[in-house]
Design a protein around this motif. Structure first.
Motif, PDB file in Angstrom:
ATOM      1  N   ARG A   1       0.863  -1.183   0.000  1.00 55.07           N
ATOM      2  CA  ARG A   1       0.000   0.000   0.000  1.00 55.07           C
ATOM      3  C   ARG A   1       0.899   1.233   0.000  1.00 55.07           C
ATOM      4  N   PHE A   2       0.714   2.085  -0.988  1.00 61.42           N
ATOM      5  CA  PHE A   2       1.507   3.307  -1.125  1.00 61.42           C
ATOM      6  C   PHE A   2       0.604   4.513  -0.873  1.00 61.42           C
ATOM      7  N   GLU A   3       1.030   5.385   0.018  1.00 62.39           N
ATOM      8  CA  GLU A   3       0.211   6.549   0.380  1.00 62.39           C
ATOM      9  C   GLU A   3       0.415   7.685  -0.617  1.00 62.39           C
ATOM     10  N   THR A   4       0.155   7.385  -1.874  1.00 66.22           N
ATOM     11  CA  THR A   4       0.157   8.399  -2.919  1.00 66.22           C
ATOM     12  C   THR A   4      -1.220   9.063  -2.930  1.00 66.22           C
ATOM     13  N   ASP A   5      -1.453   9.942  -3.874  1.00 68.55           N
ATOM     14  CA  ASP A   5      -2.755  10.598  -3.997  1.00 68.55           C
ATOM     15  C   ASP A   5      -3.286  10.348  -5.413  1.00 68.55           C
ATOM     16  N   PRO A   6      -4.214   9.386  -5.578  1.00 65.48           N
ATOM     17  CA  PRO A   6      -4.863   8.580  -4.531  1.00 65.48           C
ATOM     18  C   PRO A   6      -3.972   7.440  -4.054  1.00 65.48           C
ATOM     19  N   VAL A   7      -4.386   6.797  -2.966  1.00 67.41           N
ATOM     20  CA  VAL A   7      -3.651   5.650  -2.439  1.00 67.41           C
ATOM     21  C   VAL A   7      -3.659   4.522  -3.481  1.00 67.41           C
ATOM     22  N   ARG A   8      -2.501   3.888  -3.659  1.00 67.80           N
ATOM     23  CA  ARG A   8      -2.392   2.799  -4.626  1.00 67.80           C
ATOM     24  C   ARG A   8      -1.944   1.515  -3.945  1.00 67.80           C
ATOM     25  N   ARG A   9      -2.299   0.368  -4.567  1.00 68.52           N
ATOM     26  CA  ARG A   9      -1.882  -0.943  -4.094  1.00 68.52           C
ATOM     27  C   ARG A   9      -1.110  -1.679  -5.172  1.00 68.52           C
ATOM     28  N   PHE A  10      -0.287  -2.597  -4.719  1.00 68.98           N
ATOM     29  CA  PHE A  10       0.479  -3.458  -5.619  1.00 68.98           C
ATOM     30  C   PHE A  10       0.484  -4.843  -4.967  1.00 68.98           C
ATOM     31  N   ASP A  11      -0.327  -5.760  -5.511  1.00 68.54           N
ATOM     32  CA  ASP A  11      -0.484  -7.089  -4.923  1.00 68.54           C
ATOM     33  C   ASP A  11       0.096  -8.158  -5.840  1.00 68.54           C
ATOM     34  N   ASP A  12       0.608  -9.220  -5.228  1.00 71.54           N
ATOM     35  CA  ASP A  12       0.988 -10.386  -6.012  1.00 71.54           C
ATOM     36  C   ASP A  12       0.951 -11.627  -5.135  1.00 71.54           C
ATOM     37  N   THR A  13       0.833 -12.780  -5.783  1.00 73.55           N
ATOM     38  CA  THR A  13       0.775 -14.069  -5.101  1.00 73.55           C
ATOM     39  C   THR A  13       1.829 -14.979  -5.703  1.00 73.55           C
ATOM     40  N   MET A  14       2.728 -15.478  -4.848  1.00 75.97           N
ATOM     41  CA  MET A  14       3.835 -16.319  -5.276  1.00 75.97           C
ATOM     42  C   MET A  14       3.579 -17.771  -4.898  1.00 75.97           C
ATOM     43  N   ARG A  15       3.849 -18.678  -5.851  1.00 72.01           N
ATOM     44  CA  ARG A  15       3.679 -20.117  -5.619  1.00 72.01           C
ATOM     45  C   ARG A  15       4.883 -20.893  -6.149  1.00 72.01           C
ATOM     46  N   TRP A  16       5.204 -22.001  -5.479  1.00 75.23           N
ATOM     47  CA  TRP A  16       6.270 -22.862  -5.973  1.00 75.23           C
ATOM     48  C   TRP A  16       5.755 -23.668  -7.155  1.00 75.23           C
ATOM     49  N   ASN A  17       6.557 -23.690  -8.226  1.00 76.12           N
ATOM     50  CA  ASN A  17       6.197 -24.411  -9.441  1.00 76.12           C
ATOM     51  C   ASN A  17       7.181 -25.567  -9.639  1.00 76.12           C
ATOM     52  N   PRO A  18       6.819 -26.784  -9.203  1.00 75.91           N
ATOM     53  CA  PRO A  18       7.760 -27.906  -9.302  1.00 75.91           C
ATOM     54  C   PRO A  18       8.093 -28.295 -10.737  1.00 75.91           C
ATOM     55  N   GLU A  19       7.183 -28.022 -11.685  1.00 73.76           N
ATOM     56  CA  GLU A  19       7.436 -28.396 -13.072  1.00 73.76           C
ATOM     57  C   GLU A  19       8.443 -27.478 -13.742  1.00 73.76           C
ATOM     58  N   ARG A  20       8.582 -26.262 -13.223  1.00 69.62           N
ATOM     59  CA  ARG A  20       9.559 -25.326 -13.773  1.00 69.62           C
ATOM     60  C   ARG A  20      10.705 -25.074 -12.787  1.00 69.62           C
ATOM     61  N   ASN A  21      10.609 -25.676 -11.605  1.00 67.90           N
ATOM     62  CA  ASN A  21      11.652 -25.613 -10.587  1.00 67.90           C
ATOM     63  C   ASN A  21      11.995 -24.171 -10.198  1.00 67.90           C
ATOM     64  N   CYS A  22      10.950 -23.378  -9.997  1.00 73.01           N
ATOM     65  CA  CYS A  22      11.144 -21.992  -9.582  1.00 73.01           C
ATOM     66  C   CYS A  22       9.836 -21.471  -9.000  1.00 73.01           C
ATOM     67  N   ILE A  23       9.840 -20.237  -8.551  1.00 72.32           N
ATOM     68  CA  ILE A  23       8.624 -19.585  -8.084  1.00 72.32           C
ATOM     69  C   ILE A  23       7.918 -18.954  -9.270  1.00 72.32           C
ATOM     70  N   THR A  24       6.594 -19.123  -9.334  1.00 67.54           N
ATOM     71  CA  THR A  24       5.779 -18.424 -10.319  1.00 67.54           C
ATOM     72  C   THR A  24       4.953 -17.375  -9.592  1.00 67.54           C
TER      73      THR A  24
END
Length: 239
Positions: free
Chosen positions: A98-121
């Motif tokens: 959450r960034f207190e800009t004007d207006p307030v902005r958000r930046f969301d993400d969801t990280m998961r382990w990907n065993p088929e690519r052997n990295c985080i997606t």
């Protein structure tokens, strides 16, 4: 069959390098569901920057709580990290900034382990329509994150970004012993548009009991992950 594990997402991705991280970084990024707590970073961005050419894309990002067009100096911000178990039984993380800009902005993400690519997606934004592999390394005790292959997710399909539209993004998160605070710096660029978005700042980390109602992106934990057949022309494709 679901995987029973208490290995944190970042520890799994880093492997033996995990022990090279500063202890404060290991505690913050070693968050697992069994902890029953949320990591909360609060501080100030000394600089929020964005590229003029990329403004239309940044405005579009606001519809998904992803990128945003506002810039500035000395901007208050907060980042909340919540661990959960995804559909494959691996530890995953939702991060909400959450960034207190004007207006307030958000930046969301969801990280998961990907065993088929052997990295985080990583699934960016509220609906996770922009997806990328991320690659981790340790630099001087700090955590370094770089983007790899990138896609637009359309339902259950992953459409690779054409090379001219891919982003080269890096994020560094480290602990400043002298200041007794965490520091973070991120930058996103494109081969043709140049600088797109970036920030740098400092923050303190605190903990609170996890609130199940706050895990708004947990539903992204059941979406199909990209596999090796979802080829990409992105800069990380050869890694």
């Amino acid at each position: 069959m679901a995987v029973t594990t208490v290995t944190s997402l970042f520890e799994r991705a880093l492997g033996e390098e995990w022990t090279q991280l500063h202890p404060e970084i290991r505690e913050r990024y070693g968050l697992v569901t069994d902890d029953g707590r949320t990591a909360i970073g609060r501080g100030r961005m000394t600089r929020l920057s964005r590229g003029a050419i990329a403004l239309p894309v940044l405005w579009l990002g606001t519809t998904q709580n992803f990128l945003f067009p506002e810039g500035g100096d000395d901007v208050s911000f907060e980042i909340r990290s919540d661990a959960f178990i995804d559909a494959r039984g691996y530890e995953a993380l939702t991060l909400r900034r959450r960034f207190e800009t004007d207006p307030v902005r958000r930046f969301d993400d969801t990280m998961r382990w990907n065993p088929e690519r052997n990295c985080i997606t990583d699934f960016f934004g509220t609906d996770g329509r922009i997806v990328a592999d991320i690659h981790l390394s340790v630099e001087d005790g700090g955590l370094a994150i770089r983007l790899g292959d990138q896609w637009i997710r359309v339902g259950d399909r992953y459409v690779p970004f054409p090379k001219p539209l891919t982003a080269d993004a890096t994020l560094q998160d480290w602990y400043d012993e002298y200041a007794g605070r965490f520091r973070v710096a991120a930058t996103v660029t494109n081969p043709f548009a140049g600088h797109i978005f970036g920030y740098q700042g400092t923050f303190d980390n605190d903990w609170q009991k996890a609130d199940e109602n706050r895990l708004t992106n947990r539903r992204l934990g059941s979406i199909r992950l990209p596999n090796p057949s979802d080829s990409s022309d992105s800069p990380g494709a050869s890694r």
